[in-house]
Design an enzyme around this catalytic site. Structure first.
Site, PDB file in Angstrom:
ATOM      1  N   LYS A  13       0.823  -1.224   0.000  1.00  0.00           N
ATOM      2  CA  LYS A  13       0.000   0.000   0.000  1.00  0.00           C
ATOM      3  C   LYS A  13       0.848   1.262   0.000  1.00  0.00           C
ATOM      4  O   LYS A  13       0.587   2.195  -0.746  1.00  0.00           O
ATOM      5  CB  LYS A  13      -0.859   0.084   1.271  1.00  0.00           C
ATOM      6  CG  LYS A  13      -2.050  -0.798   1.326  1.00  0.00           C
ATOM      7  CD  LYS A  13      -2.990  -0.382   2.452  1.00  0.00           C
ATOM      8  CE  LYS A  13      -2.373  -0.223   3.818  1.00  0.00           C
ATOM      9  NZ  LYS A  13      -1.873  -1.427   4.460  1.00  0.00           N
ATOM     10  N   ARG A  88      -9.462   0.965   9.015  1.00  0.00           N
ATOM     11  CA  ARG A  88      -9.114  -0.444   9.211  1.00  0.00           C
ATOM     12  C   ARG A  88     -10.265  -1.199   9.847  1.00  0.00           C
ATOM     13  O   ARG A  88     -10.185  -2.414   9.981  1.00  0.00           O
ATOM     14  CB  ARG A  88      -7.882  -0.547  10.093  1.00  0.00           C
ATOM     15  CG  ARG A  88      -6.567  -0.606   9.296  1.00  0.00           C
ATOM     16  CD  ARG A  88      -5.462  -0.685  10.296  1.00  0.00           C
ATOM     17  NE  ARG A  88      -4.226  -1.211   9.890  1.00  0.00           N
ATOM     18  CZ  ARG A  88      -3.176  -0.483   9.501  1.00  0.00           C
ATOM     19  NH1 ARG A  88      -3.281   0.793   9.314  1.00  0.00           N
ATOM     20  NH2 ARG A  88      -2.024  -1.055   9.281  1.00  0.00           N
ATOM     21  N   ARG A 122      10.959  -7.525   5.654  1.00  0.00           N
ATOM     22  CA  ARG A 122      10.888  -6.078   5.380  1.00  0.00           C
ATOM     23  C   ARG A 122      11.814  -5.315   6.330  1.00  0.00           C
ATOM     24  O   ARG A 122      11.940  -5.650   7.496  1.00  0.00           O
ATOM     25  CB  ARG A 122       9.435  -5.620   5.594  1.00  0.00           C
ATOM     26  CG  ARG A 122       9.200  -4.159   5.326  1.00  0.00           C
ATOM     27  CD  ARG A 122       7.740  -3.898   5.139  1.00  0.00           C
ATOM     28  NE  ARG A 122       7.040  -3.695   6.401  1.00  0.00           N
ATOM     29  CZ  ARG A 122       5.821  -3.157   6.460  1.00  0.00           C
ATOM     30  NH1 ARG A 122       5.180  -2.813   5.368  1.00  0.00           N
ATOM     31  NH2 ARG A 122       5.237  -2.997   7.613  1.00  0.00           N
ATOM     32  N   ARG A 153      11.149  -3.269  12.042  1.00  0.00           N
ATOM     33  CA  ARG A 153      10.157  -2.753  12.987  1.00  0.00           C
ATOM     34  C   ARG A 153       9.734  -3.863  13.950  1.00  0.00           C
ATOM     35  O   ARG A 153       9.648  -5.020  13.553  1.00  0.00           O
ATOM     36  CB  ARG A 153       8.919  -2.274  12.214  1.00  0.00           C
ATOM     37  CG  ARG A 153       9.097  -0.910  11.591  1.00  0.00           C
ATOM     38  CD  ARG A 153       8.052  -0.562  10.567  1.00  0.00           C
ATOM     39  NE  ARG A 153       6.673  -0.921  10.887  1.00  0.00           N
ATOM     40  CZ  ARG A 153       5.635  -0.607  10.120  1.00  0.00           C
ATOM     41  NH1 ARG A 153       5.822   0.108   9.020  1.00  0.00           N
ATOM     42  NH2 ARG A 153       4.417  -0.961  10.438  1.00  0.00           N
ATOM     43  N   ARG A 164      -1.590  -8.736  13.417  1.00  0.00           N
ATOM     44  CA  ARG A 164      -2.007  -7.748  12.412  1.00  0.00           C
ATOM     45  C   ARG A 164      -2.810  -8.408  11.294  1.00  0.00           C
ATOM     46  O   ARG A 164      -3.827  -7.884  10.843  1.00  0.00           O
ATOM     47  CB  ARG A 164      -0.773  -7.039  11.832  1.00  0.00           C
ATOM     48  CG  ARG A 164      -0.062  -6.194  12.868  1.00  0.00           C
ATOM     49  CD  ARG A 164       1.339  -5.864  12.427  1.00  0.00           C
ATOM     50  NE  ARG A 164       1.387  -4.775  11.476  1.00  0.00           N
ATOM     51  CZ  ARG A 164       2.436  -4.512  10.699  1.00  0.00           C
ATOM     52  NH1 ARG A 164       3.501  -5.274  10.749  1.00  0.00           N
ATOM     53  NH2 ARG A 164       2.405  -3.478   9.885  1.00  0.00           N
TER      54      ARG A 164
HETATM   55  P1  AMP Z   1       1.005   0.579   9.502  1.00  0.00           P
HETATM   56  O1  AMP Z   1       2.280   1.339   9.395  1.00  0.00           O
HETATM   57  O2  AMP Z   1      -0.093   1.126   8.642  1.00  0.00           O
HETATM   58  O3  AMP Z   1       1.176  -0.907   9.334  1.00  0.00           O
HETATM   59  O4  AMP Z   1       0.481   0.803  11.005  1.00  0.00           O
HETATM   60  C1  AMP Z   1       1.267   0.420  12.111  1.00  0.00           C
HETATM   61  C2  AMP Z   1       0.391   0.282  13.346  1.00  0.00           C
HETATM   62  O5  AMP Z   1      -0.233   1.542  13.649  1.00  0.00           O
HETATM   63  C3  AMP Z   1      -0.768  -0.712  13.231  1.00  0.00           C
HETATM   64  O6  AMP Z   1      -0.395  -2.061  13.440  1.00  0.00           O
HETATM   65  C4  AMP Z   1      -1.677  -0.177  14.327  1.00  0.00           C
HETATM   66  O7  AMP Z   1      -1.195  -0.530  15.620  1.00  0.00           O
HETATM   67  C5  AMP Z   1      -1.528   1.335  14.176  1.00  0.00           C
HETATM   68  N1  AMP Z   1      -2.509   1.855  13.185  1.00  0.00           N
HETATM   69  C6  AMP Z   1      -2.246   2.405  11.970  1.00  0.00           C
HETATM   70  N2  AMP Z   1      -3.376   2.761  11.347  1.00  0.00           N
HETATM   71  C7  AMP Z   1      -4.384   2.422  12.186  1.00  0.00           C
HETATM   72  C8  AMP Z   1      -5.799   2.509  12.102  1.00  0.00           C
HETATM   73  N3  AMP Z   1      -6.418   3.024  11.027  1.00  0.00           N
HETATM   74  N4  AMP Z   1      -6.519   2.067  13.166  1.00  0.00           N
HETATM   75  C9  AMP Z   1      -5.941   1.567  14.272  1.00  0.00           C
HETATM   76  N5  AMP Z   1      -4.608   1.427  14.403  1.00  0.00           N
HETATM   77  C10 AMP Z   1      -3.834   1.842  13.369  1.00  0.00           C
END
Ligand code: AMP
Length: 210
Positions: A13, A88, A122, A153, A164
């Protein structure tokens, strides 16, 4: 143009969002990046968010929506944006829907075994945020853009990845249902350029219509 990118962690994404940003001149709004910036402030909210993110758990909908709303109120979002990682959950989609309507939703699809494989390998640059992968040709452990050392990470470690992807499995179908015929499906099994080509054609047509 107001766009949403749906897709599991590791589906590509973020890479797709960067290409759209370049060609269509709208900012990429990543709630994950917004949260990582909040974590760096070491505030009480930052500590709470960090403990959730590190385990791969979603941040509560109300907090997430407030953070997003604040970002969308900034000047650079006036002409539109591409949401990367929001919504999400169905509740998040409903909150956003009360604030604004989006023009299209791009759903990025990849089989789960491939998502897991991409996520564990990653790596990310601590300085500029660029993403790389130990399995990609020419990987050196240093950022290809700025030369900084890459790191893994905490939420790209196996236990957090499981959490996740389970959350994605549960929440994605209701989201796709909510947006109905606004959804454009694309597979990210090929290269980033191969993924982007049909999306670009779709967005050009959408832009002409608007
Ligand atoms: P990402 O970088 O998009 O994979 O997001 C990393 C982490 O941030 C996720 O695993 C969640 O803990 C939190 N996060 C990001 N976007 C959201 C969202 N829309 N709703 C809830 N938690 C989020």
């Amino acid at each position: 143009m107001k766009l949403i990118l749906l897709g599991a962690a590791g589906s590509g994404k973020g890479t797709l969002a960067k290409k759209i940003t370049q060609d269509f001149g709208i900012p990429q709004i990543s709630t994950g990046d917004l949260f990582r910036a909040i974590v760096k402030t070491e505030s009480e909210l930052g500590r709470k968010v960090k403990s959730l993110i590190d385990k791969g758990i979603l941040v509560p909908d109300e907090i997430t929506f407030e953070v997003l709303k604040d970002r969308l109120s900034q000047k650079d979002c006036k002409k539109g944006y591409i949401l990367d990682g929001y919504p999400r959950t169905l509740a998040q989609a409903q909150l956003l829907d009360k604030l604004t309507k989006v023009d299209a939703v791009i759903s990025v699809n990849l089989p789960f075994d491939e998502l897991e494989r991409r996520l564990v390998s990653r790596r990310q640059c601590a300085k500029c945020g660029d993403i790389d992968n130990v399995n990609y040709p020419g990987y050196t452990g240093k950022c290809r853009k700025c030369g900084e050392k890459l790191f893994q990470r905490d939420d790209d470690k196996p236990e957090a990845i499981k959490v996740r992807l389970e959350a994605y499995k549960k929440n994605n179908a209701p989201l796709v249902g909510f947006y109905g015929d606004k959804v454009f499906n694309v597979s990210s099994a090929g290269s980033p350029d191969e993924t982007y080509a049909p999306v670009k054609t779709f967005l050009k047509k959408l832009e002409e219509k608007n």
